[in-house]
Each structure stands twice: as structure tokens, then as C-alpha cells.
Design an enzyme around this catalytic site. Structure first.
Site, short mmCIF file in Angstrom:
data_model
loop_
_atom_site.label_atom_id
_atom_site.label_comp_id
_atom_site.label_asym_id
_atom_site.label_seq_id
_atom_site.Cartn_x
_atom_site.Cartn_y
_atom_site.Cartn_z
N ASP A 36 1.79 6.68 2.14
CA ASP A 36 1.14 5.46 2.62
C ASP A 36 -0.34 5.66 2.35
O ASP A 36 -0.96 6.55 2.93
CB ASP A 36 1.44 5.32 4.12
CG ASP A 36 0.68 4.18 4.77
OD1 ASP A 36 -0.28 3.66 4.16
OD2 ASP A 36 1.03 3.82 5.90
N ASP A 87 0.81 -1.22 0.00
CA ASP A 87 0.00 0.00 0.00
C ASP A 87 0.85 1.27 0.00
O ASP A 87 0.34 2.34 0.30
CB ASP A 87 -0.96 -0.01 1.20
CG ASP A 87 -0.24 -0.22 2.52
OD1 ASP A 87 0.98 -0.41 2.52
OD2 ASP A 87 -0.92 -0.18 3.57
N LYS A 118 6.36 6.36 18.51
CA LYS A 118 5.61 7.58 18.85
C LYS A 118 6.39 8.48 19.81
O LYS A 118 6.01 8.63 20.99
CB LYS A 118 4.24 7.22 19.42
CG LYS A 118 3.44 6.36 18.46
CD LYS A 118 1.97 6.40 18.74
CE LYS A 118 1.17 5.76 17.63
NZ LYS A 118 0.73 4.42 17.81
P1 GTP Z 1 -5.56 -1.19 8.27
O1 GTP Z 1 -6.48 -2.34 8.64
O2 GTP Z 1 -6.34 -0.02 7.73
O3 GTP Z 1 -4.56 -0.83 9.32
O4 GTP Z 1 -4.70 -1.64 6.98
P2 GTP Z 1 -3.80 -2.95 6.72
O5 GTP Z 1 -4.56 -4.17 7.09
O6 GTP Z 1 -3.33 -2.89 5.30
O7 GTP Z 1 -2.59 -2.80 7.74
P3 GTP Z 1 -1.21 -2.04 7.54
O8 GTP Z 1 -1.42 -0.81 6.70
O9 GTP Z 1 -0.56 -1.89 8.85
O10 GTP Z 1 -0.37 -3.14 6.74
C1 GTP Z 1 0.83 -2.85 6.06
C2 GTP Z 1 0.98 -3.83 4.91
O11 GTP Z 1 1.08 -5.17 5.40
C3 GTP Z 1 -0.18 -3.83 3.95
O12 GTP Z 1 0.34 -3.96 2.64
C4 GTP Z 1 -1.02 -5.01 4.38
O13 GTP Z 1 -1.71 -5.59 3.28
C5 GTP Z 1 0.02 -5.98 4.91
N1 GTP Z 1 -0.41 -6.84 6.03
C6 GTP Z 1 -0.76 -6.44 7.29
N2 GTP Z 1 -1.04 -7.51 8.07
C7 GTP Z 1 -0.86 -8.61 7.28
C8 GTP Z 1 -1.00 -10.02 7.51
O14 GTP Z 1 -1.34 -10.51 8.59
N3 GTP Z 1 -0.73 -10.84 6.44
C9 GTP Z 1 -0.34 -10.36 5.23
N4 GTP Z 1 -0.08 -11.23 4.23
N5 GTP Z 1 -0.20 -9.04 4.98
C10 GTP Z 1 -0.46 -8.17 5.99
#
Ligand code: GTP
Length: 331
Positions: free
Chosen positions: A218, A108, A159
Site C-alpha cells: 500500500d 494506490d 485493530k
Molecule cells: P490518506 O489521506 O493519506 O489517508 O490517503 P487517501 O485519501 O488515498 O485514503 P486511503 O488510502 O484510505 O484511500 C484508499 C483508496 O480510496 C485510495 O485509492 C483513494 O484514492 C480512494 N478514496 C478514499 N476516499 C475516497 C473518496 O471519498 N472518493 C473517491 N473517489 N476515492 C476515495
């Protein structure tokens, strides 16, 4: 060179858009952000990308039926349950037999980073893992990374309170790993790369970082998702995109200001769009005025919409006013 791209998150902050479309499949400048990311990895010599999938894998498989983006071969690793970032990296690497130096990217992140420069820096450092860092104006909401003059990471400060650190550099979500990092990640449970794995590599003095001031965003929040699209349209970056994709219908009297309309969307007569993104399948009826919003569903005649996110199933009634709302509200 191989890469793992993390795309298995739930994307809760972008609901209700992500109730139907996983965040990395949402378009930036009319193209899924994952496809733009794979192009950038390809420019650094990446030939194979493993998508670390969990939540909702089907749209990825359907979007790339030949298992390729350009010349890059896609591999899919679907976690039986969410393993968090490090757990996902290990699962994906084990699943697809990665055993050499590899790149990791959050699915993302939209950036102009030259990934090849990060790989070169990693080799120069002789690091076990190398992170891309980006500066932020207000580090207090982030995990800040302190680096010495040689590029070695000294510590992470979560933070930081005012005065706690002089660094304004944060983890920018692209890494180069030696396969030995994988051995540090326990299997079968959630493991966070920032909170657990990087801490171990720092303790051994083997974590390095490369800050750059390349364009970086982001896309995890509606405001940043909008900005990533509008910046590409307005030429803030090296490349740019058109406002209206071919295959979109925009009536002659509609006025678009810093706004994008995707293929398959329809914009009626007299509509005014300002700093907004209208996604494929959306319908905006005559006379509607939309500002700083993302629309996947429908907006009725002469409706007013501001600061809102309208999912596939969201419908704004004729003449209605919607401000700072999410439609439908999802739990
Ligand atoms: P929010 O629910 O809005 O916080 O978004 P998110 O689920 O994408 O979490 P975050 O932005 O912290 O994740 C950063 C990146 O890691 C993103 O590209 C997510 O798709 C990926 N990601 C987060 N948790 C996991 C997981 O448990 N498994 C996998 N495969 N990817 C994950």
C-alpha cells in the site's frame, strides 16, 4: 469486464507530494501507478475502467488525453463531494452504467495479484462480493479478516488486540462485486466499504475472500512509496525497471544506490543517492547527499537530506542539512 478504480482520496500521508500530484498519478518505476494498475486489470480481461475521482480530477484527464491506457477505455466519474470508498464505488458505477459483475481496485495498491484468479474464485464461490487478502506480520494496526475453510468471510476485526484473532490477513484493496452490492450502498452521503457495506454482505453469508502471498504494498506512506519503487528496481518482483529513465540528466560522477531518477530530473556532479526517488522536474545540485528521501523540488549544493519528502515547492539550501522533514510543510 468493467472495473472501478478509486483515485479520489486526498493522499494526506504523502504530503507535500500530493499537494500537486494525486497519489495514483505518482510514478512507480517511472510510470504512473494508475497506468500500471490498468495494465494489470487489462490482463484479466478488463476493457473499461471508471476512475472514481473527487479531489483534483484534472491531472488524470490531462495525463490520458485520448481517454485510454493501452487498449483500455477510461471513463471519469467526478464526485461533487467526497463520498468515501463505498459511496464512490456506487457513484462511479451509476454514473457510467455498470450493470454486470465488475472489479474494484484501490488506486494506490501495488501488487502482483493475477486479477483473473480473483474473478475465477468469485465465480466458484458464487459470492456477491470477493476480496483479495494479503498476510501482514503485525495485524494490530489493520482491519483483520477471518475466513473459514470454504473461503467465506466470518468477520472483520478492527485493530485486533493480541489473542483476539488467529488471522493475519488484511483487506488488500481489490474486489469483485455483483451489481447487487450497489443496491446496498445508500446515496448522497459518505459510506465506507469496509465499515458498512462488507458488514452487510457478511451478515447475509455472501462475502468471500481469496488470500494470496503475491507481492503487495500500500503506497500510502512515504516509506512504502519508496519501497514500492526500490522493489521494482531491485528485482523483488516478476518485472523490474531501470534506475534512470530516458530523459533524466544524471552527471557522470553521480553515484546511485537503489535509487530512481525520473525523466526531466537533473542530478549534478558528485551527488550520492541512496534508497531515494527523484521525480520529474527535481533538481539536485553538485555534491548533495540524499538518503531514503523523495524529491520533487530542489536540493542545493553539498546539502545533506535524509528521511525527507521534498515537494515541488520545497527547496533545500546549499550546504543545509534536512533530516526526517517534509518541505514545504503543508497544513
Ligand atoms: P490518506 O489521506 O493519506 O489517508 O490517503 P487517501 O485519501 O488515498 O485514503 P486511503 O488510502 O484510505 O484511500 C484508499 C483508496 O480510496 C485510495 O485509492 C483513494 O484514492 C480512494 N478514496 C478514499 N476516499 C475516497 C473518496 O471519498 N472518493 C473517491 N473517489 N476515492 C476515495
Amino acid at each position: 469486464m468493467r472495473a472501478v478504480v478509486l483515485v479520489g482520496g486526498r493522499g494526506t500521508r504523502l504530503r507535500p507530494l500530493t499537494d500537486h500530484v494525486p497519489k495514483p498519478m505518482l510514478p512507480i518505476g517511472h510510470r504512473p501507478m494508475i497506468a500500471r494498475l490498468v495494465d494489470r486489470l487489462a490482463a484479466a480481461g478488463v476493457t473499461d475502467v471508471t476512475l472514481a475521482l473527487g479531489f483534483r480530477p484534472e491531472p488524470f484527464v490531462e495525463a490520458f488525453p485520448h481517454g485510454r491506457v493501452g487498449d483500455v477505455v477510461l471513463h471519469y466519474a467526478v464526485e461533487p463531494e467526497p463520498l468515501d470508498t463505498a459511496g464512490a464505488i456506487r457513484f462511479a458505477a451509476d454514473h457510467t452504467g455498470i450493470d454486470g459483475t465488475f472489479v474494484v481496485a484501490n488506486g494506490d495498491i501495488v501488487t502482483d495479484l493475477t486479477v483473473g484468479d480473483l474473478i475465477d474464485a468469485h465465480r466458484r464461490f458464487g459470492a456477491e462480493a470477493t476480496l483479495h487478502l494479503t498476510p501482514v506480520d503485525d495485524p494490530s494496526a489493520f482491519g483483520v479478516v477471518e475466513v473459514d475453510r470454504s473461503g467465506a468471510v466470518l468477520r472483520f476485526v478492527e485493530k485486533p488486540a493480541p489473542g483476539e484473532t488467529t488471522s493475519n490477513l488484511i483487506n488488500a484493496g481489490t474486489y469483485v462485486f455483483e451489481p447487487s452490492v450497489l443496491d446496498r450502498i445508500p446515496t448522497g452521503r459518505k459510506v465506507s466499504v469496509e465499515r458498512e457495506t462488507f458488514q452487510q454482505v457478511v451478515a447475509d453469508g455472501r462475502l468471500y475472500a481469496m488470500p494470496t502471498d503475491d507481492y503487495w504494498i500500500d503506497t500510502g506512506r512515504p516509506e512504502t512509496y519508496l519501497d514500492a519503487n526500490i522493489d521494482l528496481l531491485n528485482g523483488v518482483r516478476a518485472e523490474r525497471c531501470e534506475a534512470v529513465a530516458s530523459g533524466a540528466h544524471v552527471a557522470g560522477s553521480a553515484v546511485l544506490d537503489s535509487s530512481l531518477v525520473d525523466a526531466g530530473a537533473s542530478i549534478g556532479e558528485g551527488v550520492r543517492l541512496t534508497a531515494s526517488v527523484v521525480l520529474g522536474g527535481a533538481r539536485v545540485a553538485d555534491g548533495a547527499v540524499i538518503e531514503r528521501s523523495i524529491v520533487m523540488g530542489s536540493v542545493g549544493r553539498d546539502a545533506r537530506v535524509r528521511g525527507s519528502v521534498i515537494g515541488v515547492d520545497g527547496a533545500v539550501a546549499d550546504h543545509a542539512e534536512l533530516v526526517d522533514a517534509r518541505l514545504p510543510e503543508s497544513g
